[in-house]
Design a protein around this motif. Structure first.
Motif, PDB file in Angstrom:
ATOM      1  N   LEU A 338       4.046   9.135  -0.227  1.00  0.00           N
ATOM      2  CA  LEU A 338       4.791   7.940  -0.640  1.00  0.00           C
ATOM      3  C   LEU A 338       5.357   8.124  -2.040  1.00  0.00           C
ATOM      4  N   GLU A 339       4.524   8.601  -2.954  1.00  0.00           N
ATOM      5  CA  GLU A 339       4.953   8.771  -4.339  1.00  0.00           C
ATOM      6  C   GLU A 339       6.091   9.789  -4.440  1.00  0.00           C
ATOM      7  N   GLU A 340       5.988  10.885  -3.660  1.00  0.00           N
ATOM      8  CA  GLU A 340       7.020  11.919  -3.691  1.00  0.00           C
ATOM      9  C   GLU A 340       8.348  11.376  -3.176  1.00  0.00           C
ATOM     10  N   ARG A 341       8.282  10.563  -2.112  1.00  0.00           N
ATOM     11  CA  ARG A 341       9.503  10.007  -1.541  1.00  0.00           C
ATOM     12  C   ARG A 341      10.146   9.017  -2.518  1.00  0.00           C
ATOM     13  N   LEU A 342       9.340   8.223  -3.185  1.00  0.00           N
ATOM     14  CA  LEU A 342       9.865   7.255  -4.145  1.00  0.00           C
ATOM     15  C   LEU A 342      10.572   7.970  -5.302  1.00  0.00           C
ATOM     16  N   LYS A 343      10.016   9.095  -5.733  1.00  0.00           N
ATOM     17  CA  LYS A 343      10.651   9.876  -6.795  1.00  0.00           C
ATOM     18  C   LYS A 343      12.019  10.378  -6.343  1.00  0.00           C
ATOM     19  N   GLU A 344      12.073  10.856  -5.078  1.00  0.00           N
ATOM     20  CA  GLU A 344      13.334  11.353  -4.531  1.00  0.00           C
ATOM     21  C   GLU A 344      14.370  10.242  -4.455  1.00  0.00           C
ATOM     22  N   LEU A 345      13.906   9.013  -4.273  1.00  0.00           N
ATOM     23  CA  LEU A 345      14.810   7.864  -4.196  1.00  0.00           C
ATOM     24  C   LEU A 345      15.174   7.324  -5.577  1.00  0.00           C
ATOM     25  N   GLY A 346      14.590   7.921  -6.642  1.00  0.00           N
ATOM     26  CA  GLY A 346      14.951   7.543  -7.996  1.00  0.00           C
ATOM     27  C   GLY A 346      14.069   6.500  -8.638  1.00  0.00           C
ATOM     28  N   TYR A 347      12.923   6.191  -8.033  1.00  0.00           N
ATOM     29  CA  TYR A 347      12.023   5.188  -8.608  1.00  0.00           C
ATOM     30  C   TYR A 347      10.939   5.862  -9.446  1.00  0.00           C
ATOM     31  N   SER A 348      10.734   5.353 -10.642  1.00  0.00           N
ATOM     32  CA  SER A 348       9.655   5.834 -11.518  1.00  0.00           C
ATOM     33  C   SER A 348       8.640   4.706 -11.658  1.00  0.00           C
ATOM     34  N   LEU A 349       7.650   4.724 -10.810  1.00  0.00           N
ATOM     35  CA  LEU A 349       6.640   3.667 -10.809  1.00  0.00           C
ATOM     36  C   LEU A 349       5.338   4.204 -11.367  1.00  0.00           C
ATOM     37  N   ASN A 350       4.609   3.348 -12.092  1.00  0.00           N
ATOM     38  CA  ASN A 350       3.323   3.781 -12.629  1.00  0.00           C
ATOM     39  C   ASN A 350       2.251   3.715 -11.552  1.00  0.00           C
ATOM     40  N   LYS A 351       1.042   4.172 -11.879  1.00  0.00           N
ATOM     41  CA  LYS A 351      -0.038   4.259 -10.890  1.00  0.00           C
ATOM     42  C   LYS A 351      -0.361   2.898 -10.294  1.00  0.00           C
ATOM     43  N   GLU A 352      -0.398   1.872 -11.134  1.00  0.00           N
ATOM     44  CA  GLU A 352      -0.724   0.538 -10.633  1.00  0.00           C
ATOM     45  C   GLU A 352       0.332   0.034  -9.649  1.00  0.00           C
ATOM     46  N   GLN A 353       1.591   0.285  -9.976  1.00  0.00           N
ATOM     47  CA  GLN A 353       2.667  -0.136  -9.080  1.00  0.00           C
ATOM     48  C   GLN A 353       2.621   0.627  -7.757  1.00  0.00           C
ATOM     49  N   ILE A 354       2.321   1.932  -7.867  1.00  0.00           N
ATOM     50  CA  ILE A 354       2.188   2.738  -6.641  1.00  0.00           C
ATOM     51  C   ILE A 354       1.064   2.184  -5.777  1.00  0.00           C
ATOM     52  N   ASP A 355      -0.049   1.854  -6.393  1.00  0.00           N
ATOM     53  CA  ASP A 355      -1.197   1.323  -5.646  1.00  0.00           C
ATOM     54  C   ASP A 355      -0.837   0.009  -4.967  1.00  0.00           C
ATOM     55  N   GLU A 356      -0.118  -0.854  -5.684  1.00  0.00           N
ATOM     56  CA  GLU A 356       0.306  -2.132  -5.101  1.00  0.00           C
ATOM     57  C   GLU A 356       1.252  -1.909  -3.925  1.00  0.00           C
ATOM     58  N   LEU A 357       2.196  -1.025  -4.159  1.00  0.00           N
ATOM     59  CA  LEU A 357       3.192  -0.768  -3.125  1.00  0.00           C
ATOM     60  C   LEU A 357       2.556  -0.103  -1.904  1.00  0.00           C
ATOM     61  N   PHE A 358       1.547   0.738  -2.143  1.00  0.00           N
ATOM     62  CA  PHE A 358       0.888   1.440  -1.048  1.00  0.00           C
ATOM     63  C   PHE A 358       0.232   0.462  -0.078  1.00  0.00           C
ATOM     64  N   VAL A 359      -0.299  -0.619  -0.604  1.00  0.00           N
ATOM     65  CA  VAL A 359      -0.911  -1.650   0.246  1.00  0.00           C
ATOM     66  C   VAL A 359       0.146  -2.265   1.155  1.00  0.00           C
ATOM     67  N   GLU A 360       1.309  -2.622   0.565  1.00  0.00           N
ATOM     68  CA  GLU A 360       2.391  -3.212   1.352  1.00  0.00           C
ATOM     69  C   GLU A 360       2.966  -2.198   2.339  1.00  0.00           C
ATOM     70  N   PHE A 361       3.036  -0.946   1.880  1.00  0.00           N
ATOM     71  CA  PHE A 361       3.540   0.142   2.734  1.00  0.00           C
ATOM     72  C   PHE A 361       2.673   0.293   3.986  1.00  0.00           C
ATOM     73  N   LYS A 362       1.356   0.252   3.814  1.00  0.00           N
ATOM     74  CA  LYS A 362       0.442   0.390   4.955  1.00  0.00           C
ATOM     75  C   LYS A 362       0.582  -0.784   5.924  1.00  0.00           C
ATOM     76  N   LYS A 363       0.773  -1.974   5.371  1.00  0.00           N
ATOM     77  CA  LYS A 363       0.973  -3.153   6.226  1.00  0.00           C
ATOM     78  C   LYS A 363       2.227  -2.980   7.080  1.00  0.00           C
ATOM     79  N   LEU A 364       3.299  -2.512   6.439  1.00  0.00           N
ATOM     80  CA  LEU A 364       4.548  -2.307   7.165  1.00  0.00           C
ATOM     81  C   LEU A 364       4.404  -1.173   8.180  1.00  0.00           C
ATOM     82  N   ALA A 365       3.679  -0.133   7.791  1.00  0.00           N
ATOM     83  CA  ALA A 365       3.497   1.017   8.680  1.00  0.00           C
ATOM     84  C   ALA A 365       2.742   0.642   9.950  1.00  0.00           C
ATOM     85  N   ASP A 366       1.892  -0.357   9.867  1.00  0.00           N
ATOM     86  CA  ASP A 366       1.181  -0.815  11.062  1.00  0.00           C
ATOM     87  C   ASP A 366       2.120  -1.531  12.026  1.00  0.00           C
TER      88      ASP A 366
END
Length: 505
Positions: A338-366
């Motif tokens: 997820l973090e690698e893809r976000l970098k490729e898309l031009g987003y520079s998110l910190n660890k906390e933001q990545i962690d928050e987004l990862f939760v939403e990402f998993k919900k969507l992935a389900d």
């Protein structure tokens, strides 16, 4: 020593025999030109005696190409050979490919001939074809169900008659790799003049072993492989050219340094063209050219590929003409992917933001099988809005149908305090908007409502864009919302507009 394997492409002949895959003359020429660019050695452009259209197509292909040998198939009868010769008359390099069946079931049941008569027909056909072309190939149809000694007799005689290539087809996909290896070896050892001809193989995929059988034959000493783009062909298809070529390239150590002159970087383009013009789609998990061939979803695989591609990729996607491998994000993906893809898309998110987004990402992935770039963009923009959120959506419940009045019940949160209300409307979206207005005490007038799918498939993310006029501030504001549920996306869009309005009050 290195050994060149001749690539004989029969996409335009055997491949076209796939049900529903017929091509017109212009399409055949377009594919032939791409095959020339691909670097195949021989193009079997059709079966001249089959129809006037086939003859014309072979003729046009012959006129259009410079480098490859152009071949036409012909039964072991004079009229077929004459048709092939006529169709090939303008070819810079030409081959007449004549054949007759040799297996008991074909000789006795289909041809109704004696074995001696079949042998004589084969010899006569090759001799007659040599009047029109120096390059003549002979195929013993259904060779793998034929008597091995009988095959050797025929091959010896047709080589004496002038055949420069002898083909040993597995016409019905009946043989196995070891059995085919033994057959090729037997012929190479038993036919005394075999060194005067190229030994060719042509395998069908009825039992799913066309490529394996072809490669086994190469190991045994065959120097030509007949194959098709994407493996299309009669019934279950033929050996796939792209799989044969890449197996020889990737495993040159195992295949004793065999090589081809194919420009592998043209493989993907050729595959797409054949798929487009024949209407035969390539399955996602197809080797070498399938959509998933260089895609990785599992978190462990993604982590490995990010660190070192060769951990899970035995060949480079660039080698077959694909720009890059693809990290497919889904429910099996990890944070690293997820973090690698976000970098490729031009987003520079910190660890906390990545962690928050990862939760939403998993919900969507389900909810979705595959997460596209547009999904991630929508997630990021939805999660980290620039506009401060006065109210946030907690839950939404809608009742609608032809037997019930559309009703929406919403729960919002503001500064930690929850607010809940319900409203009726002309439809579920209208009811949702009215419930939002009841909770926020902000009245607006909907100017426009636009919805579009951001991603593919029935589980696509939808984006709703609303334009709302707010009389209290005399301003029109645009709000956006995304979700796989279109009512939820509508609620988010209208709430986004309300929040923007509240920031201006």
């Amino acid at each position: 020593m290195s050994r060149k394997i001749i690539i004989f492409d029969t996409t335009l002949r055997d491949g076209e025999q796939s049900p529903g895959a017929s091509m017109n003359i212009h399409e055949k020429v377009a594919i032939a030109k791409q095959l020339e660019k691909l670097g195949v050695d021989v193009i079997e452009a059709g079966f001249a005696a089959a129809s006037p259209g086939d003859m014309e197509a072979i003729s046009e292909v012959s006129k259009s190409l410079e480098k490859p040998i152009i071949a036409s198939l012909a039964r072991a009868v004079k009229k077929d050979i004459e048709a092939a010769a006529e169709a090939l008359k303008d070819a810079k390099r030409k081959r007449i490919h004549t054949f007759i069946a040799t297996s008991p079931i074909h000789v006795e049941k289909k041809l109704g001939m004696s074995y001696e008569a079949v042998k004589e027909a084969a010899i006569d056909a090759v001799k007659y074809a040599r009047n029109f072309a120096d390059d003549v190939e002979f195929s013993a149809e259904d060779a793998t169900r034929s008597d091995w000694d009988y095959l050797c007799e025929i091959f010896e005689e047709v080589i004496k008659a002038g055949a420069s290539t002898i083909n040993i087809p597995d016409t019905v996909g009946y043989t196995t790799p070891q059995e085919y290896y033994d057959l090729i070896s037997y012929i190479l050892n038993k036919v005394p003049n075999i060194d005067k001809a190229v030994v060719s193989v042509h395998c069908h995929n009825d039992l799913g072993m066309a490529v394996a059988n072809s490669l086994s034959a190469v190991l045994a000493g065959a120097n030509q492989v007949e194959c098709t783009i994407n493996g299309i062909g009669e019934r279950a298809g033929n050996a796939a050219l792209e799989e044969i070529v890449m197996a020889l390239k990737v495993r040159a150590d195992f295949y004793k340094d065999c090589y081809t002159d194919v420009n592998t970087r043209e493989i993907y383009t050729t595959s797409r063209l054949v798929s487009k013009l024949t209407g035969l789609k390539v399955q996602r998990n197809k080797a070498v050219v399938g959509k998933n061939a260089f895609a990785h979803e599992a978190g462990i695989h993604q982590d490995g590929v990010i660190k070192e591609k060769s951990t899970y990729e035995i060949m480079k996607p660039e080698d077959v003409g694909i720009d890059t491998s693809k990290l497919v994000l889904g429910k099996h993906s990890g944070r690293h992917g997820l973090e690698e893809r976000l970098k490729e898309l031009g987003y520079s998110l910190n660890k906390e933001q990545i962690d928050e987004l990862f939760v939403e990402f998993k919900k969507l992935a389900d909810k979705k099988k595959e997460i596209y770039d547009e999904d991630l963009i929508a997630l990021v923009e939805d999660k980290f809005k620039l506009t401060p959120q006065v109210y946030e959506l907690v839950s939404l419940q809608v009742v609608a149908g032809n037997a019930a009045s559309p009703t929406a019940t919403l729960k919002l949160v503001k500064n930690g305090e929850e607010f809940e209300d319900a409203a009726l409307g002309d439809g579920p979206v209208d009811a949702t908007f009215k419930a939002l207005e009841r909770i926020t005490y902000v009245k607006g007038r909907l100017i426009s409502y636009d919805i579009q799918a951001l991603t593919e498939g029935k589980d696509a993310i939808g984006e709703v864009v609303v334009k709302v006029y707010f009389p209290s501030i005399d301003t029109t504001i645009i709000g956006r919302g995304t979700s796989t549920d279109i009512i939820e996306a509508s609620a988010k869009a209208y709430l986004d507009a309300i929040n923007k309005a509240l920031m201006r009050m």
